[in-house]
Design an enzyme around this catalytic site. Structure first.
Site, PDB file in Angstrom:
ATOM      1  N   CYS A  18       0.842  -1.207   0.000  1.00 24.18           N
ATOM      2  CA  CYS A  18       0.000   0.000   0.000  1.00 24.18           C
ATOM      3  C   CYS A  18       0.883   1.267   0.000  1.00 24.18           C
ATOM      4  O   CYS A  18       1.753   1.399  -0.841  1.00 24.18           O
ATOM      5  CB  CYS A  18      -0.963  -0.047   1.184  1.00 24.18           C
ATOM      6  N   ASP A  34      -9.746  -4.832  -5.090  1.00 21.18           N
ATOM      7  CA  ASP A  34      -9.162  -3.787  -4.232  1.00 21.18           C
ATOM      8  C   ASP A  34      -9.889  -2.468  -4.482  1.00 21.18           C
ATOM      9  O   ASP A  34      -9.874  -1.950  -5.596  1.00 21.18           O
ATOM     10  CB  ASP A  34      -7.667  -3.654  -4.579  1.00 21.18           C
ATOM     11  N   HIS A  89      -7.880  -5.375  -0.789  1.00 25.91           N
ATOM     12  CA  HIS A  89      -6.625  -4.658  -0.536  1.00 25.91           C
ATOM     13  C   HIS A  89      -5.785  -5.349   0.545  1.00 25.91           C
ATOM     14  O   HIS A  89      -4.573  -5.439   0.427  1.00 25.91           O
ATOM     15  CB  HIS A  89      -6.981  -3.240  -0.099  1.00 25.91           C
TER      16      HIS A  89
END
Lengths: 369, 161
Positions: A138, A293, A322
């Site tokens: 991320c 995601d 995610h």
């Protein structure tokens, strides 16, 4: 189930569901033994030692600024760290720590040029290796990519980027934040740090019913059916609801530069006077995206492939969310082995004398930290 | 196949409603109107928090206790000191590495020298002449030490932190 029996068991089901939710805070997460290698301000670099190290190149794990890095080591039996150790890698984990008002001056440059830089240096120093692999997730993936772009001669052999936002023009966050009326500066000027619960609330607001209702309803049904995995639910629930504060400078820069001005993909991002040119990335790169995601959708990562100059670049796309992609119950079977299969041939064997010394030190009593 | 009970049907209906509500809510939060309202809501909350924070801080300071801002200022001061210490640590680690390298080279040179001396002694014992190896080794060591100094200074300059 018989409706009468279901009704009779209702008080027990309610009690157990409530108990699971209320005691989630006590769930043990991040319990794999580790040593502290380096600290700087609130940042800590941890080392997890593999008892059967077979790869020369250690792995440095970098996570986002808005959640705890313990997702890499969620719980025994479902821990990416544990899996990597079992596969013969020496693992280092970068933890940003509990940032507070005194860290309001921590911006992207501080995280990339001081903290990631220090972690890379200390990983090299502690492991004795000449190169490392960096796995970023991320925002952590974006920070790792920025670092690799700014330091082309850094001792990084492999770069693994998990669900990384790069070109986020067409995302829900951009709809919320990208507009003129969303005054990032007002928030950043007022708050030294954006409190963790606010970040959590914003994330959950993206799928309000799923996050606030469906999860709990499913748990209730699983408890009723006797299929609830208490340990797994509590570990994930604890991790999800534990967001560290987001320093205002990093908050301002991340939101403005990424969501309002889209600087990274336009090549206009500068840290400490140096342009972050993703074209400088010529390492071996593995990019992992998740089909479902909603935070960093696949199409926001794809432009990365056109920007880097790596010859050895691979893309894995799997169904999943995610976080669920890497930390869900299927991750251990479906994605971790693929990441290791990519890393292993690029991580070299441990030199013979070192593996013999390692075996000797493993036999000796460990010193506590 | 067993017939679903009224309870099962009710449950199924609830789940369908939940699913549709979830989809509708996701469309709602993705809309421009919601984003606009959210932006204004966040702006208002921020302004309110600012007023409350300032007021509270004034009250705490009026009691002559350190307020949140004072503690944060102190924390920043400590952080700055730690930054400087970290820079010193980086330089010290660099120097340590240089020193270790220089020591290794010195030991290697000494080893070669001692090897040469014992060779020389055996040559003298057998009536031979000195090879001049000690002087060469010392000169080499001096040159390496000088170049190592230059590297260290360059290294610390490059760190530029």
């Amino acid at each position: 189930m018989n409706p009468l029996l279901r009704l009779a068991l209702l008080p027990r089901t309610v009690l157990e569901t409530t108990n699971i939710l209320l005691t989630a805070e006590d769930a043990p997460i991040g319990v794999t033994p580790r040593d502290i290698v380096w600290t700087h301000r609130k940042t800590t670099l941890y080392r997890y030692r593999s008892s059967k190290r077979t790869h020369d190149v250690p792995i440095l794990l970098v996570f986002a600024l808005i959640n705890r890095p313990m997702i890499y080591d969620l719980r025994p039996g479902n821990s990416f760290v544990e899996f990597l150790l079992d596969q013969g890698f020496d693992v280092f984990l970068l933890d940003w720590g509990e940032l507070d008002d005194s860290d309001a001056d921590m911006g992207l440059a501080e995280f990339v040029c001081d903290e990631v830089d220090g972690a890379v240096r200390e990983t090299i120093r502690a492991s004795g290796a000449s190169e490392i692999s960096v796995i970023g997730w991320c925002i952590g993936a974006a920070l790792s990519a920025m670092y690799a772009a700014l330091h082309p001669s850094a001792p990084i052999r492999n770069l693994v980027l998990l669900t990384m936002p790069v070109d986020i023009r067409d995302s829900l966050y951009t709809t919320w934040i990208g507009r003129e009326t969303f005054d990032v500066d007002e928030i950043a000027d007022e708050a030294a740090v954006v409190p963790g619960p606010v970040v959590d609330w914003a994330n959950k607001l993206m799928k309000p019913v799923t996050n606030y209702v469906t999860t709990k309803r499913r748990l209730f049904q699983q408890v009723e059916a006797g299929t609830a995995d208490r340990v797994a639910f509590q570990a994930m629930n604890r991790w999800v609801s534990d967001n560290p504060p987001f320093p205002s400078k990093a908050f301002r820069e991340w939101l403005t530069w990424m969501y309002k001005e889209n600087r990274l993909v336009r090549g206009r991002m500068e840290l400490r006077g140096h342009r972050v040119d993703l074209g400088n990335i010529d390492h071996s790169v593995l990019v992992v995206t998740a089909g479902a995601d909603h935070i960093a959708p696949r199409h926001t990562t794809m432009p990365f492939f056109d920007l880097v100059s790596s010859d050895d670049i691979e893309h894995i796309d799997r169904p999943g969310g995610h976080i669920g992609l890497m930390a869900g119950s299927k991750a251990k079977r479906e994605i971790w082995p693929d990441i290791v299969a990519w890393l292993a041939p690029r991580s070299g064997p441990v030199p013979l004398e070192e593996s013999e010394a390692g075996a000797a030190s493993d036999a000796a009593p460990a010193s506590g930290h | 196949m067993t017939q679903p009970t009224p309870g099962d049907r009710a449950r199924q209906q609830y789940e369908d409603v939940e699913k549709k509500t979830a989809a509708a809510m996701e469309r709602l939060v993705g809309s421009e109107a919601f984003a606009e309202s959210l932006a204004m809501f966040v702006g208002n909350v921020t302004a309110l928090v600012r007023v409350a924070d300032l007021g509270l801080d004034q009250v705490v300071r009026a009691t002559r206790l350190a307020g949140r801002r004072d503690i944060a200022r102190l924390g920043r001061q400590i952080a700055r000191t730690e930054d400087k210490l970290e820079n010193v640590l980086v330089v010290v680690e660099g120097l340590e590495a240089e020193l270790a390298l220089a020591r290794r080279e010195r030991d290697e040179a000494r080893g070669r020298l001692e090897g040469g001396e014992s060779q020389g002694e055996s040559q003298r014992d057998s009536g031979g002449t000195s090879t001049g190896a000690p002087r060469r080794a010392r000169a080499a060591r001096t040159t390496r030490a000088a170049s190592s100094d230059v590297l260290t200074r360059g290294g610390s300059d490059e760190s530029g932190r």
